[in-house]
Scaffold this motif. Structure first.
Motif, PDB file in Angstrom:
ATOM      1  N   LEU A 122       0.821  -1.196   0.000  1.00  0.00           N
ATOM      2  CA  LEU A 122       0.000   0.000   0.000  1.00  0.00           C
ATOM      3  C   LEU A 122       0.867   1.262   0.000  1.00  0.00           C
ATOM      4  CD1 LEU A 122      -2.939  -0.938   2.383  1.00  0.00           C
ATOM      5  CD2 LEU A 122      -3.111  -0.229  -0.006  1.00  0.00           C
ATOM      6  N   ARG A 123       1.945   1.269   0.762  1.00  0.00           N
ATOM      7  CA  ARG A 123       2.828   2.435   0.771  1.00  0.00           C
ATOM      8  C   ARG A 123       3.446   2.668  -0.597  1.00  0.00           C
ATOM      9  NH1 ARG A 123       7.287   2.629   3.727  1.00  0.00           N
ATOM     10  NH2 ARG A 123       7.376   0.415   4.288  1.00  0.00           N
ATOM     11  N   ALA A 124       3.808   1.581  -1.286  1.00  0.00           N
ATOM     12  CA  ALA A 124       4.379   1.716  -2.626  1.00  0.00           C
ATOM     13  C   ALA A 124       3.357   2.324  -3.591  1.00  0.00           C
ATOM     14  CB  ALA A 124       4.860   0.357  -3.129  1.00  0.00           C
ATOM     15  N   LEU A 125       2.096   1.886  -3.484  1.00  0.00           N
ATOM     16  CA  LEU A 125       1.053   2.430  -4.347  1.00  0.00           C
ATOM     17  C   LEU A 125       0.817   3.901  -4.046  1.00  0.00           C
ATOM     18  CD1 LEU A 125      -1.221   2.162  -6.422  1.00  0.00           C
ATOM     19  CD2 LEU A 125      -2.703   1.324  -4.584  1.00  0.00           C
ATOM     20  N   CYS A 126       0.698   4.247  -2.774  1.00  0.00           N
ATOM     21  CA  CYS A 126       0.482   5.643  -2.396  1.00  0.00           C
ATOM     22  C   CYS A 126       1.644   6.514  -2.847  1.00  0.00           C
ATOM     23  CB  CYS A 126       0.294   5.764  -0.886  1.00  0.00           C
ATOM     24  SG  CYS A 126      -1.289   5.151  -0.266  1.00  0.00           S
ATOM     25  N   ARG A 127       2.863   6.023  -2.671  1.00  0.00           N
ATOM     26  CA  ARG A 127       4.045   6.786  -3.069  1.00  0.00           C
ATOM     27  C   ARG A 127       4.041   7.063  -4.571  1.00  0.00           C
ATOM     28  NH1 ARG A 127       7.526   3.494  -1.261  1.00  0.00           N
ATOM     29  NH2 ARG A 127       7.731   4.440   0.795  1.00  0.00           N
ATOM     30  N   GLN A 128       3.698   6.024  -5.363  1.00  0.00           N
ATOM     31  CA  GLN A 128       3.669   6.186  -6.812  1.00  0.00           C
ATOM     32  C   GLN A 128       2.592   7.182  -7.239  1.00  0.00           C
ATOM     33  OE1 GLN A 128       2.615   2.629  -8.971  1.00  0.00           O
ATOM     34  NE2 GLN A 128       3.490   3.380 -10.888  1.00  0.00           N
ATOM     35  N   LEU A 133       3.099  10.856  -9.034  1.00  0.00           N
ATOM     36  CA  LEU A 133       2.461  11.208 -10.301  1.00  0.00           C
ATOM     37  C   LEU A 133       1.681  12.513 -10.182  1.00  0.00           C
ATOM     38  CD1 LEU A 133       1.062   7.831 -11.703  1.00  0.00           C
ATOM     39  CD2 LEU A 133       2.631   9.389 -12.871  1.00  0.00           C
ATOM     40  N   ARG A 134       0.913  12.650  -9.120  1.00  0.00           N
ATOM     41  CA  ARG A 134       0.109  13.861  -8.951  1.00  0.00           C
ATOM     42  C   ARG A 134       1.003  15.083  -8.776  1.00  0.00           C
ATOM     43  NH1 ARG A 134      -5.342  14.370  -7.779  1.00  0.00           N
ATOM     44  NH2 ARG A 134      -5.955  16.402  -6.997  1.00  0.00           N
ATOM     45  N   GLU A 163       4.104  15.483  -9.972  1.00  0.00           N
ATOM     46  CA  GLU A 163       4.875  15.772 -11.182  1.00  0.00           C
ATOM     47  C   GLU A 163       4.001  16.174 -12.361  1.00  0.00           C
ATOM     48  OE1 GLU A 163       7.158  12.280 -11.931  1.00  0.00           O
ATOM     49  OE2 GLU A 163       8.542  12.623 -10.257  1.00  0.00           O
ATOM     50  N   CYS A 164       2.715  15.855 -12.337  1.00  0.00           N
ATOM     51  CA  CYS A 164       1.838  16.053 -13.502  1.00  0.00           C
ATOM     52  C   CYS A 164       0.700  17.016 -13.152  1.00  0.00           C
ATOM     53  CB  CYS A 164       1.276  14.721 -13.970  1.00  0.00           C
ATOM     54  SG  CYS A 164       2.553  13.498 -14.365  1.00  0.00           S
ATOM     55  N   PRO A 165       0.812  18.270 -13.558  1.00  0.00           N
ATOM     56  CA  PRO A 165      -0.214  19.265 -13.221  1.00  0.00           C
ATOM     57  C   PRO A 165      -1.607  18.896 -13.708  1.00  0.00           C
ATOM     58  CG  PRO A 165       1.766  20.336 -14.069  1.00  0.00           C
ATOM     59  CD  PRO A 165       1.956  18.862 -14.292  1.00  0.00           C
ATOM     60  N   SER A 166      -1.693  18.115 -14.793  1.00  0.00           N
ATOM     61  CA  SER A 166      -3.011  17.764 -15.313  1.00  0.00           C
ATOM     62  C   SER A 166      -3.841  16.996 -14.296  1.00  0.00           C
ATOM     63  CB  SER A 166      -2.875  16.935 -16.596  1.00  0.00           C
ATOM     64  OG  SER A 166      -2.139  15.760 -16.357  1.00  0.00           O
ATOM     65  N   LEU A 167      -3.175  16.246 -13.404  1.00  0.00           N
ATOM     66  CA  LEU A 167      -3.895  15.491 -12.383  1.00  0.00           C
ATOM     67  C   LEU A 167      -4.365  16.378 -11.230  1.00  0.00           C
ATOM     68  CD1 LEU A 167      -1.798  12.190 -12.236  1.00  0.00           C
ATOM     69  CD2 LEU A 167      -3.999  12.596 -13.380  1.00  0.00           C
ATOM     70  N   ARG A 168      -3.902  17.621 -11.211  1.00  0.00           N
ATOM     71  CA  ARG A 168      -4.358  18.582 -10.196  1.00  0.00           C
ATOM     72  C   ARG A 168      -5.309  19.621 -10.790  1.00  0.00           C
ATOM     73  NH1 ARG A 168       1.212  18.711  -9.674  1.00  0.00           N
ATOM     74  NH2 ARG A 168       1.320  20.944 -10.124  1.00  0.00           N
ATOM     75  N   SER A 169      -5.572  19.500 -12.091  1.00  0.00           N
ATOM     76  CA  SER A 169      -6.444  20.458 -12.761  1.00  0.00           C
ATOM     77  C   SER A 169      -7.909  20.104 -12.510  1.00  0.00           C
ATOM     78  CB  SER A 169      -6.158  20.432 -14.273  1.00  0.00           C
ATOM     79  OG  SER A 169      -6.797  19.310 -14.874  1.00  0.00           O
ATOM     80  N   PRO A 170      -8.821  21.036 -12.822  1.00  0.00           N
ATOM     81  CA  PRO A 170     -10.255  20.718 -12.723  1.00  0.00           C
ATOM     82  C   PRO A 170     -10.795  20.006 -13.961  1.00  0.00           C
ATOM     83  CG  PRO A 170      -9.977  23.021 -13.292  1.00  0.00           C
ATOM     84  CD  PRO A 170      -8.587  22.469 -13.076  1.00  0.00           C
TER      85      PRO A 170
END
Length: 210
Positions: A140-146, A150-151, A153-160
């Protein structure tokens, strides 16, 4: 703001009206873990994942799948032995719009039930840190870390930005572009996009297998 009403989407309209920065988005907590536990998704889940929908520009919902007021998601899906059922919920949380809340111990599968009322709601619940290094905790920690990486490093995942934004809830299968909900396969597919740090358009297609 925290606005608890029978209509969980009312907080969005009130956030816009009073000029708040954002609001707790309870539908994420109520629906996403339930579908993770049951494995049977409904078309309404697509509206839940489009968390920024209806909010004015610059405002954001707080999205979460567990917090201190509720049983942990691992408990809701049947315990740490079924930890893998939390994966689509975690992926949804970190790839949907909003300000993400990760609850203490969620990253390694803390498992406890919280009653709806009574004195036991305020009983001490110290984190069992030793679980962070067992097999389930490590996965679970590995999944959360990944996902957090990603979020970050990738602004699109923080966009609306979210597609499909308008969706006929009577349509139990993917649309012509291959997005939406397939209730027979228990799969949800949506599109997220935005510009990266260099101004280049980046796209993500998210597939959640419940």
């Amino acid at each position: 703001i925290e606005h608890l009403t029978d209509d969980s989407y009312q907080a969005i309209a009130d956030t816009n009206e009073i000029g708040a920065d954002g609001c707790w988005y309870d539908r994420f907590l109520l629906d996403v873990p339930r579908y993770a536990a049951e494995g049977n998704v409904a078309t309404s889940l697509l509206r839940v994942l489009d968390a920024n929908r209806g909010l004015a520009a610059g405002k954001s919902p707080v999205t979460y799948i567990e917090n201190h007021d509720h049983s942990t998601i691992v408990n809701r899906v049947g315990g740490r032995g079924r930890w893998w059922r939390t994966q689509p919920a975690l992926i949804a949380l970190l790839t949907s719009p909003g300000a993400v809340l990760l609850h203490n111990g969620q990253e390694f599968g803390e498992d406890y039930w919280l009653p709806a009322s009574g004195r036991e709601r305020v009983a001490p619940r110290p984190l069992r840190w030793e679980q962070a290094d067992d097999e389930i905790g490590c996965r679970l920690r590995a999944l959360c870390r990944q996902l957090v990486r990603l979020r970050h490093e990738c602004p699109s995942l923080r966009s609306p930005n979210f597609y499909p934004r308008t969706y006929d809830l009577r349509d139990a299968h993917f649309n012509e572009q291959g997005y939406g909900v397939d209730v027979d396969k228990d799969v949800v597919i949506y599109h997220r996009w935005g510009n990266d740090a260099s101004g280049t358009l980046e796209r993500f297609v998210i597939v959640l297998n419940f």
